[in-house]
Write a protein that holds these residues in place. Structure first.
Motif, PDB file in Angstrom:
ATOM      1  N   UNK A 160       0.815  -1.226   0.000  1.00 22.28           N
ATOM      2  CA  UNK A 160       0.000   0.000   0.000  1.00 22.28           C
ATOM      3  C   UNK A 160       0.845   1.271   0.000  1.00 22.28           C
ATOM      4  N   UNK A 161       2.083   1.186   0.544  1.00 20.47           N
ATOM      5  CA  UNK A 161       2.924   2.388   0.615  1.00 20.47           C
ATOM      6  C   UNK A 161       3.178   2.989  -0.760  1.00 20.47           C
ATOM      7  N   UNK A 162       3.073   2.141  -1.770  1.00 16.96           N
ATOM      8  CA  UNK A 162       3.258   2.657  -3.126  1.00 16.96           C
ATOM      9  C   UNK A 162       2.165   3.644  -3.539  1.00 16.96           C
ATOM     10  N   UNK A 163       1.103   3.716  -2.743  1.00 22.03           N
ATOM     11  CA  UNK A 163       0.015   4.652  -3.046  1.00 22.03           C
ATOM     12  C   UNK A 163       0.359   6.090  -2.655  1.00 22.03           C
ATOM     13  N   UNK A 164       1.353   6.239  -1.780  1.00 21.76           N
ATOM     14  CA  UNK A 164       1.631   7.553  -1.191  1.00 21.76           C
ATOM     15  C   UNK A 164       1.822   8.661  -2.215  1.00 21.76           C
ATOM     16  N   UNK A 165       2.670   8.384  -3.167  1.00 22.50           N
ATOM     17  CA  UNK A 165       2.961   9.409  -4.178  1.00 22.50           C
ATOM     18  C   UNK A 165       1.702   9.881  -4.895  1.00 22.50           C
ATOM     19  N   UNK A 166       0.805   8.934  -5.110  1.00 19.83           N
ATOM     20  CA  UNK A 166      -0.419   9.298  -5.807  1.00 19.83           C
ATOM     21  C   UNK A 166      -1.366  10.074  -4.907  1.00 19.83           C
ATOM     22  N   UNK A 167      -1.341   9.737  -3.635  1.00 20.88           N
ATOM     23  CA  UNK A 167      -2.163  10.477  -2.685  1.00 20.88           C
ATOM     24  C   UNK A 167      -1.733  11.947  -2.666  1.00 20.88           C
ATOM     25  N   UNK A 168      -0.421  12.155  -2.733  1.00 22.42           N
ATOM     26  CA  UNK A 168       0.097  13.531  -2.753  1.00 22.42           C
ATOM     27  C   UNK A 168      -0.476  14.368  -3.879  1.00 22.42           C
ATOM     28  N   UNK A 169      -0.788  13.702  -5.019  1.00 20.84           N
ATOM     29  CA  UNK A 169      -1.364  14.484  -6.135  1.00 20.84           C
ATOM     30  C   UNK A 169      -2.872  14.267  -6.257  1.00 20.84           C
ATOM     31  N   UNK A 170      -3.489  13.781  -5.143  1.00 18.85           N
ATOM     32  CA  UNK A 170      -4.942  13.832  -5.120  1.00 18.85           C
ATOM     33  C   UNK A 170      -5.696  12.534  -5.068  1.00 18.85           C
ATOM     34  N   UNK A 171      -4.983  11.403  -5.082  1.00 20.11           N
ATOM     35  CA  UNK A 171      -5.706  10.134  -5.072  1.00 20.11           C
ATOM     36  C   UNK A 171      -6.194   9.781  -3.671  1.00 20.11           C
ATOM     37  N   UNK A 172      -7.237   8.990  -3.622  1.00 25.38           N
ATOM     38  CA  UNK A 172      -7.717   8.379  -2.384  1.00 25.38           C
ATOM     39  C   UNK A 172      -7.235   6.936  -2.381  1.00 25.38           C
ATOM     40  N   UNK A 173      -7.021   6.362  -1.195  1.00 26.01           N
ATOM     41  CA  UNK A 173      -6.586   4.970  -1.129  1.00 26.01           C
ATOM     42  C   UNK A 173      -7.760   4.063  -0.782  1.00 26.01           C
ATOM     43  N   UNK A 174      -7.836   2.935  -1.491  1.00 21.25           N
ATOM     44  CA  UNK A 174      -8.802   1.900  -1.126  1.00 21.25           C
ATOM     45  C   UNK A 174      -8.081   0.796  -0.383  1.00 21.25           C
ATOM     46  N   UNK A 175      -8.696   0.240   0.661  1.00 13.70           N
ATOM     47  CA  UNK A 175      -7.989  -0.734   1.497  1.00 13.70           C
ATOM     48  C   UNK A 175      -7.795  -2.076   0.790  1.00 13.70           C
ATOM     49  N   UNK A 176      -8.747  -2.427  -0.053  1.00 21.89           N
ATOM     50  CA  UNK A 176      -8.702  -3.716  -0.755  1.00 21.89           C
ATOM     51  C   UNK A 176      -9.281  -3.516  -2.160  1.00 21.89           C
ATOM     52  N   UNK A 177      -9.002  -4.451  -3.049  1.00 22.86           N
ATOM     53  CA  UNK A 177      -9.647  -4.370  -4.361  1.00 22.86           C
ATOM     54  C   UNK A 177     -11.172  -4.294  -4.220  1.00 22.86           C
TER      55      UNK A 177
END
Lengths: 313, 313, 313, 313
Positions: B55-72
């Motif tokens: 999930x840590x790979x999501x961080x960069x995308x969160x910085x530019x506006x993405x939301x994280x989903x916990x599971x598929x």
């Protein structure tokens, strides 16, 4: 003042004339390629003395300013530089060695530039004959066919005497988009074989892909579109693809010549122990195409050997 | 009248806003390709809910506006459309069928767009599972690697439900320079194999030509220049040639994956009796490269099998 | 009385002795191969309980002393050892795993010897099922077709449990001229693929030679005579040559099965990175033959792909 | 009386001379093959006049009854029939055309039988020269190497003048187990190429099988045993197999000669549009072996190209 002016002007004109005379060039061979090339040289202001085995083919060029030479020997006698563009090795040899041939008038200072596509042996034989008489020799086969020849967009693969190459650059600038000097005589022929070998294998890879797509239920035209957008997009796929899927093989580069080049490239590799299994497989496909009677069609007709389904016996 | 007009206008704007909300998109898989693609979607204004196994790979995308989903499953629950870009068939299957996987939240009206490169069987299995739950499925493998992904210049080979393809066009317009709809599920995978098979044979043809030139005493760089000016000039030769002649095979597309694609393409041909001798010869060269320990290098390392001279025993 | 008693007792003992001597054996599958093999076992004094999917095929064997089992399960229940000779992997699996199949009656001490030609996966699956129930398993594919089967001259490629192999030697002595124990399950299948792969490449080499001789103006029959006197003389050339030059391909070993074996052998090589360019070229020729509609003819019909001249389009 | 006696005696001597002359045979070339063949002819009672470039090689044959000729011309002058067994085309040409060569003494009625292995062109050149001087010519290359030569078990592939073939049968009966008359000059050479081409492809098929077996965990010796019991059993596999698996390639037939024969056979096919993909693949493997420095080893060393694993760069 006027006199001086006039004198200067006249002197300058004479110099230009001298320059133009120095630029008088012989041209042997007015087939599809040769005619296009000679035309370009004329249009760019070179004075051309042309010769062709069937002399009537010179007429069109005379209309745009060329002079006719009665024999190859006559052309060489008249011109410091002579360019040849013959159809095959035997024509290239004949023009040099036959009676009234190039060799009879080669003397010290003459330059002979053979742009025909010939094998290394032929080129070496001509080179030795020319240079043993004090002449200068350059082989300069071209990559590109009719259209690039007409557009002055050939790629010129020159080899032989470096000094003559440099003197020939004004011609090459007119005839091609780029010229290369590749070193000793034979290297032009070898480079051309390498390029044509890669091309022949690629045509087979392309044919196999087209058939696999079609039999897999994919649209051939879509495959062409996909290919044209990707990393292996190339002018040959773009040009030949649409005609191949229409079974149109009107010959731009006859299959039997492509197969001959594959064979020669494989022989070049054999001599120096280079194993080339993909080229060998492609060569066998071209042979198969010849056995199917497709040798005089375009080399893209190798597609038929992949498509082919029927059992004849 | 004015009020009503204004009201209607406002209502329409709200609807458009809702439509934009409805453009919230799920994105599963943030490897090299997925990250580049998701970034492009975010930059073009799509609201993205992203998930990655790590999930840590999501961080960069969160910085530019993405939301994280916990599971598929969580991503699919939230979004009408979910795009997946996984590394291989087993990851593609796992994301769909495992606990907390996509399938748990697929209901009528959900669209699932798998842009991973997978085989026909994998794609069909996912398709059946999604559609049997009322979902809509599109396979959409891409042609192009890291750079085109970053530049939004991929070529998208979509197949499956036509209606979903049309709804997905706004995504594809951002991700690629061109998308194709190829018909039934599996056709995207098949088209990609055809393209990669041609590419693999071409890489062999190119390698053989490079070695033949070099051993014939021709300069490899000159061959590259000559090729780049002719009818078979293509981005792959231009990109890979200079690195190959420096024995640099840092992997853009690993050789073992290229060989796997050759094998699968040959198997696709075997199933329908399409004989492809050039692809078969190329495949054996890639196998030879694997046996030499080159499988993890770039697929251009097949060049080594042609160059190779040493006798090991 | 005593005499009679003694006589009867002695008779019974003799019968028991006969029974022990003539070991009761199950035999599943009475196709061309199976029938010939079962016949030989009967003639050598083994008591056979036979089963075939189409039970009527058992009649001929009953005439020479066989008993019929109603199902594979019934056969296994009755016999300590059961031999199977099925047509393909799916039949081999079905006989074991279906209702009333072998597995239902496999218990500790039962021996199952599968002489069908199957792939490694099929063999392993059957092996695991049999042994997990306490049974003993041997795969024992054969080299040789109808004639050697009839003559008890097969070559038996056994693998699996060594103890069962040793117990099976009396059967193998009747069925073949030689048996090999090759180690773990799968090795029999693999050895057979290797042999058939070599055979397939040889058949192509032979076909190419026949066509080259013929087209070169040499007499095909003389070539056969020359070959038969030299270092590469072999029964296959001697047997197939005369029929091939008469375009007679009545199927002893169908081409599609030969091509399948080439494909499987190449896949076996692929898995362990063994590059086999000659087998790959031969495989493509067999595929070409399939595409020409020759799949059901004898594998020697690959000769047609070399001979083939006609252009169909 | 005396006159009659003298007359009778003289007549008898003349008859003996005629007989002796008729049986006197020339033999040129005493390499491994030639020496074995000449020895056999001597042992069977033919009177031989032998010549070898290094004359000292004649000594052993003189010990068992041969006479030495000083030059090829001297041998031909003395003998009605002369047999040649030279190492290669250039030796075959040299012995005929050089000073003191065969041609100087060829007159009407002389028979020249060249048993060297040469190409069609060489054979035709010699044939024309001999027959244009009224001589008779037969090419008669052999199948078989040292051992069959010693044992008089060669296979003789004769072509040229039928009458001379019939006269040569007494020699051929001593030298070989079988001779064939194949028609016009060149057919002997062509037949030999066809046989060697099949042999070369078979050696590759065999090598691939040996490596596949070994890498699959099967015992190579067992594979040899299995092969030797089946339909493709042949003397070459039996002879070469055991040495190959010991990496012993002491040259019986040098790999570079085998590759040359593959190349010539493929060229023979190329000239008449016979596509031979398996031979072409085998040829590339032999080339690869040459590039690995194995050209002077036995042709079975092509096995190394299949086994080969190491990455050299």
């Amino acid at each position: 003042m006027d006199t001086i002016k006039t004198y200067n002007k006249r002197k300058k004109e004479e110099e230009e004339e001298e320059e133009e005379t120095a630029m008088e060039v012989g041209f042997l061979g007015l087939g599809i390629m040769g005619k296009a090339m000679a035309t370009n040289l004329l249009r760019k202001g070179f004075k051309l003395t042309v010769w062709n085995r069937t002399l009537s083919k010179c007429d069109e060029l005379v209309e745009i300013g060329a002079t006719v030479g009665a024999t190859p020997a006559a052309v060489v006698k008249k011109c410091k530089y002579t360019i040849a563009m013959l159809s095959d090795p035997s024509a290239a040899l004949s023009v040099v060695f036959d009676t009234d041939g190039v060799l009879e008038q080669v003397v010290s200072g003459k330059g002979y530039i053979d742009m025909s596509t010939v094998d290394v042996d032929t080129s070496s034989k001509i080179s030795e004959a020319i240079t043993s008489r004090g002449g200068h020799f350059l082989e300069a086969p071209v990559s590109g066919s009719k259209k690039p020849a007409e557009d002055g967009q050939l790629v010129i693969l020159a080899a032989g005497e470096k000094a003559l190459y440099e003197e020939a650059i004004p011609f090459f600038d007119v005839l091609g988009k780029k010229s290369f000097f590749l070193g000793q005589v034979g290297n032009g022929a070898k480079m051309k074989l390498v390029v044509n070998m890669i091309m022949g294998s690629m045509m087979n890879a392309f044919s196999e892909g087209l058939v696999l797509a079609d039999r897999s239920g994919l649209d051939s035209k879509t495959l062409l579109d996909v290919l044209d957008l990707g990393a292996i997009a190339n002018p040959m796929f773009k040009l030949k693809g649409p005609t191949m899927i229409q079974n149109n093989y009107s010959p731009a580069f006859p299959l039997k010549h492509q197969q001959k080049d594959m064979r020669l490239a494989l022989a070049q590799g054999d001599a120096i122990a280079v194993s080339m299994p993909v080229a060998a497989a492609a060569n066998e496909a071209f042979k198969k195409a010849r056995s199917m009677g497709l040798g005089d069609l375009d080399f893209s007709a190798v597609y038929e050997t992949v498509k082919h389904l029927q059992h004849s016996s």
